[in-house]
Design an enzyme around this catalytic site. Structure first.
Site, PDB file in Angstrom:
ATOM      1  N   GLU A 191       4.685  89.986  41.407  1.00  0.00           N
ATOM      2  CA  GLU A 191       3.723  90.431  42.419  1.00  0.00           C
ATOM      3  C   GLU A 191       3.045  89.172  42.938  1.00  0.00           C
ATOM      4  O   GLU A 191       2.137  88.644  42.299  1.00  0.00           O
ATOM      5  CB  GLU A 191       2.677  91.373  41.788  1.00  0.00           C
ATOM      6  CG  GLU A 191       3.215  92.718  41.344  1.00  0.00           C
ATOM      7  CD  GLU A 191       3.532  93.642  42.504  1.00  0.00           C
ATOM      8  OE1 GLU A 191       3.139  93.355  43.648  1.00  0.00           O
ATOM      9  OE2 GLU A 191       4.193  94.659  42.270  1.00  0.00           O
ATOM     10  N   CYS A 226      -4.520  89.885  47.992  1.00  0.00           N
ATOM     11  CA  CYS A 226      -3.098  89.659  48.221  1.00  0.00           C
ATOM     12  C   CYS A 226      -2.605  90.453  49.424  1.00  0.00           C
ATOM     13  O   CYS A 226      -1.776  89.985  50.183  1.00  0.00           O
ATOM     14  CB  CYS A 226      -2.298  90.013  46.970  1.00  0.00           C
ATOM     15  SG  CYS A 226      -2.586  91.680  46.386  1.00  0.00           S
TER      16      CYS A 226
HETATM   17  P1  NAD Z   1      -1.866  81.649  40.078  1.00  0.00           P
HETATM   18  O1  NAD Z   1      -0.453  81.718  40.471  1.00  0.00           O
HETATM   19  O2  NAD Z   1      -2.559  80.342  40.148  1.00  0.00           O
HETATM   20  O3  NAD Z   1      -2.078  82.159  38.570  1.00  0.00           O
HETATM   21  C1  NAD Z   1      -1.718  83.449  38.165  1.00  0.00           C
HETATM   22  C2  NAD Z   1      -1.627  83.482  36.645  1.00  0.00           C
HETATM   23  O4  NAD Z   1      -0.518  82.696  36.212  1.00  0.00           O
HETATM   24  C3  NAD Z   1      -2.858  82.921  35.910  1.00  0.00           C
HETATM   25  O5  NAD Z   1      -3.154  83.754  34.821  1.00  0.00           O
HETATM   26  C4  NAD Z   1      -2.369  81.562  35.440  1.00  0.00           C
HETATM   27  O6  NAD Z   1      -3.031  81.086  34.293  1.00  0.00           O
HETATM   28  C5  NAD Z   1      -0.915  81.859  35.133  1.00  0.00           C
HETATM   29  N1  NAD Z   1      -0.040  80.676  35.111  1.00  0.00           N
HETATM   30  C6  NAD Z   1      -0.203  79.494  35.742  1.00  0.00           C
HETATM   31  N2  NAD Z   1       0.846  78.677  35.474  1.00  0.00           N
HETATM   32  C7  NAD Z   1       1.689  79.354  34.659  1.00  0.00           C
HETATM   33  C8  NAD Z   1       2.945  79.061  34.052  1.00  0.00           C
HETATM   34  N3  NAD Z   1       3.548  77.891  34.244  1.00  0.00           N
HETATM   35  N4  NAD Z   1       3.527  80.020  33.294  1.00  0.00           N
HETATM   36  C9  NAD Z   1       2.938  81.222  33.101  1.00  0.00           C
HETATM   37  N5  NAD Z   1       1.743  81.555  33.653  1.00  0.00           N
HETATM   38  C10 NAD Z   1       1.133  80.638  34.429  1.00  0.00           C
HETATM   39  O7  NAD Z   1      -2.570  82.756  40.981  1.00  0.00           O
HETATM   40  P2  NAD Z   1      -4.112  83.064  41.135  1.00  0.00           P
HETATM   41  O8  NAD Z   1      -4.727  81.952  41.916  1.00  0.00           O
HETATM   42  O9  NAD Z   1      -4.695  83.445  39.830  1.00  0.00           O
HETATM   43  O10 NAD Z   1      -4.065  84.398  42.030  1.00  0.00           O
HETATM   44  C11 NAD Z   1      -3.994  84.375  43.417  1.00  0.00           C
HETATM   45  C12 NAD Z   1      -2.603  84.686  43.904  1.00  0.00           C
HETATM   46  O11 NAD Z   1      -2.194  85.937  43.375  1.00  0.00           O
HETATM   47  C13 NAD Z   1      -2.528  84.842  45.402  1.00  0.00           C
HETATM   48  O12 NAD Z   1      -1.340  84.250  45.879  1.00  0.00           O
HETATM   49  C14 NAD Z   1      -2.488  86.338  45.596  1.00  0.00           C
HETATM   50  O13 NAD Z   1      -1.920  86.760  46.810  1.00  0.00           O
HETATM   51  C15 NAD Z   1      -1.689  86.766  44.417  1.00  0.00           C
HETATM   52  N6  NAD Z   1      -1.904  88.185  44.092  1.00  0.00           N
HETATM   53  C16 NAD Z   1      -0.867  89.061  44.268  1.00  0.00           C
HETATM   54  C17 NAD Z   1      -1.053  90.416  44.011  1.00  0.00           C
HETATM   55  C18 NAD Z   1       0.074  91.408  44.188  1.00  0.00           C
HETATM   56  O14 NAD Z   1      -0.040  92.498  43.671  1.00  0.00           O
HETATM   57  N7  NAD Z   1       1.146  91.076  44.870  1.00  0.00           N
HETATM   58  C19 NAD Z   1      -2.294  90.869  43.554  1.00  0.00           C
HETATM   59  C20 NAD Z   1      -3.323  89.958  43.386  1.00  0.00           C
HETATM   60  C21 NAD Z   1      -3.107  88.599  43.652  1.00  0.00           C
END
Ligand code: NAD
Length: 508
Positions: A251, A285
């Site tokens: 997602e 998102c």
């Molecule tokens: P992010 O990608 O920075 O982090 C998301 C999660 O991944 C965090 O918990 C982070 O600690 C973890 N993470 C980071 N590096 C990792 C790795 N190498 N391996 C495993 N986990 C890792 O995203 P964010 O800034 O927390 O959230 C914002 C983003 O999420 C935006 O792009 C937004 O559009 C998206 N989003 C999508 C949805 C959806 O349902 N499609 C919903 C909400 C947010």
């Protein structure tokens, strides 16, 4: 203050190379909300192992037993909605009303998953077909085992619950790695579970930390990873999961478009565009980031949009329409997109780079931004909208679809049927007609994207199936005089079979 071994989210890799703990901060004041351990591989593996053991009990309860416990969990969320909303306000920075709305949606989805799991996943008979008429045939959807859920910070309750509640309802254990920006909310959810379902301790657990903790969860032997976050991190998660062929649900981000056709209710469209684009400071998102308005209504629409947007503001006080950015570094992305939009020939109708302040980011409306500019092609995640003039809805769909993302979207038209036609042509997982984001409110509808917005679905029947595996069973009711799956099958039987097929299908 952070201790020597404590770092902060956003400290790049941290001023300390290997911290033991980290602080979550109130984005409005910068004060520490809580301090959490940076959990490493052994602790993560232990949580997964505990969830695996506890999930045996959880699975054995069956749909009815799980429904009861999930209802108790939803009840606990409902009774403590004020506590949780306060925590969301402090740790994520969004207005209290938005926090309550988010929690309400999470409760509604949890109840839906609990109530519908049996009808969607339970065993059902299937017509066995001509060649197996002497058998009964059935399919059921069994739990995967333990699901690792990696969550973002922007909707720290609703988004992870979209995976957690559905995975639990399907009979799985869950280990949740919340964003490093909102760990206290993750911890709160697991504490609420433990209070509501004391016998289910360990079925749903939390691990805290940064990216490496998420990566450890991917490597821990979980049966699936449900990831929500940026497409960039999604690629890293997939690469780690590929090492063990662990399946993933992605997602990711979006760049959702809103289309306004001639004849649409412009006041309603402007109102919805502002909510869709600017609520939660644009950190959504499925937030609207691009608008395509038909030429005959373009000027009036921009006028209405600007008038209304001018009265909206960011801030940490209770009267503000949205809070300060949860992740301070996002202001750099917003500023870059706005600056490039101007350099590329766009015009600021409201706001602009000067609206990026320490109290938050104010509303910005841009027009005439070329379609190749980052403000149109990349996820901005701020309260900014680009408005482009198009011939009609058909051209709007074409431009809306020319994105590497495809999460949600909205269409405003006079005729609902025309709206649905355009919605069907939009290359995205969800579209709402004459409203924004409504599809996320409907627990029975699937939620997920195409392209760089990800794949797989949460919510609805698809969301339940996402956390299960189909199990097909045939059971012979009586033996046939001629067994086609035997080396002893007579040649005459094969001939008769060929003839039957010719009679049945050969004339088509
Ligand atoms: P992010 O990608 O920075 O982090 C998301 C999660 O991944 C965090 O918990 C982070 O600690 C973890 N993470 C980071 N590096 C990792 C790795 N190498 N391996 C495993 N986990 C890792 O995203 P964010 O800034 O927390 O959230 C914002 C983003 O999420 C935006 O792009 C937004 O559009 C998206 N989003 C999508 C949805 C959806 O349902 N499609 C919903 C909400 C947010």
């Amino acid at each position: 203050m952070a201790s020597d071994s404590t770092t902060r989210p956003g400290d790049a890799t941290g001023s300390l190379s290997d911290p033991d703990t980290f602080d979550s901060l109130d984005p409005a004041t910068g004060t520490v909300v809580a301090t959490f351990p940076v959990e490493r591989e052994p602790v993560v593996h232990l949580a997964v192992e505990r969830a695996r053991q506890a999930s045996g009990w959880w699975r054995s309860l069956g749909f009815a037993g799980r429904k009861q416990h999930l209802s108790a969990f939803a009840g606990e969320l409902a009774r403590r909605v004020d506590d949780l909303a306060d925590l969301v306000r402090r740790e994520n920075g969004k207005p209290r009303g938005d926090a309550v709305l988010e929690i309400t949606l999470a409760i509604d989805h949890t109840m839906w998953a609990a109530r519908k799991a049996e009808a969607v996943l339970g065993r059902r008979q299937v017509f066995p077909g001509l060649l197996a008429l002497n058998n009964s045939a059935s399919v059921e959807y069994q739990p995967l085992g333990v699901v690792g859920v990696i969550g973002p910070w922007n909707y720290p309750v609703f988004t992870p619950i979209g995976s957690i509640a559905y995975a639990l309802a399907a009979g799985n254990g869950v280990v949740f790695k919340p964003s490093e920006y909102t760990p206290a909310i993750g911890r709160w959810l697991v504490d609420a579970w433990n209070r509501a379902v004391p016998a289910g301790r360990g079925v749903f657990d939390v691990v805290t930390g940064f990216g490496p903790t998420g990566a450890a969860l991917c490597r821990s032997g979980v049966d699936k990873v449900a990831f929500t976050g940026s497409a960039r991190t999604g690629r890293a998660v997939m690469a780690v999961c590929a090492e063990t062929l662990t399946p993933v649900l992605m997602e990711c981000g979006g760049k959702d478009a809103l289309i306004v056709e001639e004849g649409a209710d412009l006041e309603a469209a402007a109102d919805a565009a502002l909510w869709g684009g600017m609520s939660n400071g644009g950190q959504t998102c499925i937030g609207i980031e691009r608008i395509y308005a038909a030429e005959p209504v373009f000027d009036r629409f921009v006028e209405l949009l600007t008038e209304r947007a001018a009265s909206l503001r960011a801030g940490a006080d209770d009267g503000a329409d949205w809070g300060p950015p949860t992740m301070p570094s996002q202001t750099e992305v917003i500023t870059r997109h706005l600056t490039r939009a101007m350099d590329d020939g766009g015009r600021t109708v409201l706001g602009g780079t000067q609206s990026v302040g320490s109290e938050g980011v104010g509303p910005t409306i841009l027009v005439g931004v070329p379609e190749e500019s980052p403000a149109v092609t990349e996820e901005t995640f701020g309260p900014t909208l680009t408005v482009a003039k198009v011939r009609d809805g058909d051209e709007a769909v074409e431009l809306a679809n020319a994105s590497r993302y495809g999460l949600g979207g909205a269409v405003f038209t006079r005729d609902r049927r025309r709206g649905i036609e355009l919605a069907r042509r939009m290359r995205s997982g969800m579209t709402s007609v004459n409203s924004v984001l409504t599809f996320a409110f409907v627990p029975g509808l699937p939620f997920g994207g195409v392209g760089e917005s990800g794949f797989g679905r949460i919510h609805g029947p698809d969301g339940l199936r996402e956390f299960s595996r189909a199990k097909a069973i045939t059971a012979q009711r009586f033996a046939l005089p001629v067994d086609m799956t035997s080396f002893g099958r007579p040649a005459l039987a094969t001939k008769a079979l060929g003839l039957t097929m010719r009679l049945l299908h050969g004339r088509r």
